[in-house]
Design an enzyme around this catalytic site. Structure first.
Site, PDB file in Angstrom:
ATOM      1  N   LYS A 297       0.887  -1.183   0.000  1.00 28.75           N
ATOM      2  CA  LYS A 297       0.000   0.000   0.000  1.00 28.75           C
ATOM      3  C   LYS A 297       0.916   1.222   0.000  1.00 28.75           C
ATOM      4  CE  LYS A 297      -4.062   2.015   2.303  1.00 28.75           C
ATOM      5  NZ  LYS A 297      -3.773   3.396   2.032  1.00 28.75           N
ATOM      6  N   ARG A 302      -3.529   8.823  -5.134  1.00 23.58           N
ATOM      7  CA  ARG A 302      -4.169   7.972  -6.132  1.00 23.58           C
ATOM      8  C   ARG A 302      -4.186   8.682  -7.479  1.00 23.58           C
ATOM      9  NH1 ARG A 302      -8.491   3.798  -4.692  1.00 23.58           N
ATOM     10  NH2 ARG A 302      -8.676   2.609  -6.612  1.00 23.58           N
ATOM     11  N   ARG A 318      -8.355  11.063  -6.847  1.00 20.91           N
ATOM     12  CA  ARG A 318      -9.354  10.235  -6.176  1.00 20.91           C
ATOM     13  C   ARG A 318     -10.752  10.866  -6.270  1.00 20.91           C
ATOM     14  NH1 ARG A 318     -11.510   9.700  -1.349  1.00 20.91           N
ATOM     15  NH2 ARG A 318     -11.076   7.841  -0.120  1.00 20.91           N
ATOM     16  N   GLU A 350      -0.905   4.474  -8.026  1.00 17.13           N
ATOM     17  CA  GLU A 350      -0.542   5.422  -6.979  1.00 17.13           C
ATOM     18  C   GLU A 350       0.695   6.198  -7.457  1.00 17.13           C
ATOM     19  OE1 GLU A 350      -2.440   5.698  -4.294  1.00 17.13           O
ATOM     20  OE2 GLU A 350      -1.213   6.339  -2.590  1.00 17.13           O
ATOM     21  N   GLU A 449       2.728   2.170   3.519  1.00 16.69           N
ATOM     22  CA  GLU A 449       1.853   2.264   4.689  1.00 16.69           C
ATOM     23  C   GLU A 449       1.435   0.908   5.228  1.00 16.69           C
ATOM     24  OE1 GLU A 449      -1.197   5.805   4.814  1.00 16.69           O
ATOM     25  OE2 GLU A 449      -1.380   4.709   2.940  1.00 16.69           O
ATOM     26  N   ARG A 468     -16.657   1.061  -1.344  1.00 15.59           N
ATOM     27  CA  ARG A 468     -15.698   0.636  -0.339  1.00 15.59           C
ATOM     28  C   ARG A 468     -16.007  -0.840  -0.165  1.00 15.59           C
ATOM     29  NH1 ARG A 468     -12.215   3.314   2.769  1.00 15.59           N
ATOM     30  NH2 ARG A 468     -12.978   5.396   2.297  1.00 15.59           N
TER      31      ARG A 468
END
Ligand code: ATP
Length: 642
Positions: A297, A302, A318, A350, A449, A468
């Site tokens: 991650k 993004r 994003r 990313e 992360e 989500r």
């Protein structure tokens, strides 16, 4: 219900077939929607209004419906075009004063009492005696004037804006001034979520186009309405632009909408998002027995990268904002990363800052130092590398409904690694606790992360725009320390500092955002995690956002900060845990009557890639609370057993 409420939404007399949509009909609908908290009723009212618009528009007119929809969601263009309203309080007060002849001081005093400038404008107008009835406002007239205001820039633009607003206000009747002012402020505050608009559009289309004149049973009608709403939502998630969806809806109808509206490079999708998890064990529980993959991650921004057949490239954030001006280097690097056979695509990736000499990953903060506009390649200090993790469109074909393993294969076949410029997100398909733990530690060592854990096979691994999803889990290093997921919260109030901190705010009131109710719900007061320098920065950013009373869409509960702010700034915050609270209003009614609050909140960073509407929502907060209760009860049982 929609059919039975049409008369309430309609205006008497003046709206015949082929006429411009009367603004009075729209604002009447708004006032009825505002008066109810029931979602179904809101949907029915909006459906009635859209139904009238469709029935009274000429055959080839899709603009009437398009502009009506835009005004309902208070937008003037698709997000990625970025024509935005958000006129400051003082400019609006000036225009209200000019058009009603009331003094600035009286209007300000009223505002202090009412807390809603829209209401103040409406009352000011309605208390005014007019000799002539002004010509009724129409949706196209209001729409084009709002656009002109939003687009005017330069040094004489303030005067121009005041003059257009004054002219609009002079023509307002009944509720119109209230909603024009709120539109100009940037928020309608009638609790009209975009989901409601999509459902109402679908229902109106079914009632107007398919049901008209037919004798359907109640069951058939209700199943068509349900099916229509689901088609509309899925089409819009693939092609989130009313500019294309509405004309197609009117021309081809709902049943053929999917064939005519597909993912299109150049139109950004709302990205798929992940659910938080607290432990590797939880990941294994959720994905038990199914194939999944772990990816780094990355700690960057993004970037959804689109390339059209003609070779033109767009980079979207994003929030679907155009980021070409921020990342000219990415655009310039891209051609080196694609193969000859790659003609058009949409890439999910990313953008990460990397050290120019060592090539090491650098944290997000480095990227956030970059200007948002007019960045010149030759001035760039921090280099950006793109880490691609998904491919959602390739050479004319949407890939949303292919498994992640197929999409990944296509990604690797059609792009190539260019050191320091482009790479594939590092992945490991190891599935035991030890393997995941080792990969997580490696990711953290490399400056990430944590991990994203994703379903790899079957329909559970399809790309789900704007969701989500439980099929993507994030596993951050912080969670493992037991701290939990961070929240993105809006700063809505400030408390003056004490001692050394008297010239700045020493603490802040934070809120989450409920997208359904369109309201900010307070969640905690935060005073830790700030350096002196940071407090100064926050003072400089927040001071211009001070407002006299909490705005109507802030639900303060018992919170009493010294000053209130326009809800604009988003911070990432970590907390020790969550607790029920009689003071704050976040997620009230979801778990219990009381709201939920954060204990020992700590400031992490400013999230300038998120707007206030992207802040964490009450459902996420109640989910976090429930998971915490569950974890505590499990932990409790275990220790008892021990
Ligand atoms: P966060 O604060 O965790 O970034 P978020 O709300 O922006 O929260 P999440 O769904 O929580 O988004 O986490 C996914 C984010 O992580 C993506 O938006 C993306 O920017 C970033 N990311 C980094 N690496 C990956 C990856 N390999 N796959 C998917 N997303 C990734």
């Amino acid at each position: 219900e929609a059919l039975s409420r049409v008369a309430e939404v309609d205006v008497k007399g003046g709206w015949k077939i082929g006429d411009s949509v009367p603004y009075a009909a729209l604002t009447k609908t708004f006032s009825l929607i505002e008066a109810t908290t029931k979602r179904l009723e809101k949907t029915a009212l909006l459906t009635s209004f859209f139904l009238l618009v469709i029935q009274r528009s000429k055959k080839d007119d899709s603009n009437s419906l398009l502009q009506s929809v835009y005004l309902c969601i208070n937008r003037l263009s698709p997000d990625y075009v970025g024509v935005e309203l958000g006129i400051g309080e003082s400019l609006l007060i000036k225009a209200i004063s000019e058009s009603t002849g009331r003094s600035l001081a009286t209007i300000k005093a009223d505002l202090k009492k009412e807390g809603d400038l829209g209401l103040v404008a409406m009352n000011s107008k309605n208390s005014q005696k007019t000799l002539f009835k002004p010509k009724p406002l129409t949706v196209p007239f209001v729409f084009s004037n709002l656009r002109e205001i939003a687009l005017s820039s330069g040094h004489s633009s303030q005067a121009k804006k005041v003059s257009i607003i004054t002219k609009l206000l002079a023509a307002c009747q009944d509720f119109e001034a209230k909603y024009i002012v709120r539109s100009l402020e940037g928020k309608l505050r009638i609790g009209n979520a975009e989901r409601t608009v999509l459902v109402a559009l679908a229902h109106a289309a079914v009632l107007a186009k398919e049901h008209a004149g037919k004798r359907w049973s109640k069951e058939k009608l209700s199943s068509r309405l349900e099916e229509g709403a689901s088609i509309m939502k899925s089409v819009y998630s693939e092609l989130p632009t009313y500019e294309l969806v509405i004309p197609a809806l009117l021309t081809h109808g709902l049943s053929r909408l999917r064939t005519h509206c597909k993912l299109t490079p150049g139109v950004p999708l709302k990205p798929m998002l992940a659910k938080p998890t607290k432990a590797i064990g939880e990941v294994l529980d959720r994905f038990e027995g199914r194939q999944f993959t772990c990816e780094y991650k990355y700690d960057g921004e993004r970037a959804q990268v689109h390339m059209l057949e003609d070779g033109s490239v767009s980079v979207f954030s994003r929030n679907s904002e155009d980021m070409k001006a921020k990342y000219p280097d990415l655009v310039e690097q891209l051609p080196r990363c694609i193969m000859e056979k790659t003609k058009s695509f949409v890439l999910d990736a990313e953008a990460v800052a990397i050290d120019k000499t060592s090539g090491k990953l650098m944290p997000f903060q480095e990227l956030s130092k970059r200007k948002r506009k007019d960045v010149k390649v030759e001035d760039i200090q921090v280099k950006v590398c793109l880490f691609a993790f998904d491919l959602i469109y390739l050479n004319g074909e949407p890939l949303l409904q292919k498994s992640l393993s197929e999409r990944r294969e296509l990604l690797r076949e059609h792009f190539q690694i260019v050191p320091g410029e482009f790479d594939f997100a590092k992945a490991s398909d190891g599935s035991t606790t030890d393997e995941i733990q080792a990969f997580l530690e490696e990711s953290v060592k490399d400056g990430c992360e944590g991990l994203m854990v994703k379903m790899l096979e079957s329909d559970a691994s399809y790309y789900e725009p704007s969701r989500r999803s439980v099929n993507w889990l994030k596993l951050k290093k912080d969670y493992l320390a037991g701290v939990g997921d961070s929240l993105d919260l809006v700063v809505v109030g400030g408390y003056y500092g004490k001692g050394k901190r008297t010239k700045v705010y020493g603490a802040f009131l934070l809120a989450c955002f409920d997208a359904d109710a369109e309201e900010y719900q307070t969640i905690c007061k935060i005073g830790t995690g700030f350096s002196e320098e940071m407090l100064q920065t926050h003072w400089d950013t927040l001071r211009p956002l001070e407002i006299t009373k909490p705005r109507g869409d802030i639900k303060p509960g018992g919170a009493k900060p010294d000053v209130w702010f326009e809800p604009k700034i988003v911070w990432e915050v970590l907390a020790a845990d969550l607790s029920l609270s009689p003071v704050y209003t976040a997620a009230q009614g979801l778990v219990e009557e009381r709201g939920i609050s954060l204990r020992f909140p700590r400031f992490i960073r400013i999230r300038d890639d998120k707007s206030a509407d992207d802040a964490t929502g009450p459902e996420q907060i109640s989910e976090m609370y429930e998971r915490q209760v569950l974890a505590q009860s499990k932990g409790g049982k275990k220790s008892k057993g021990d």
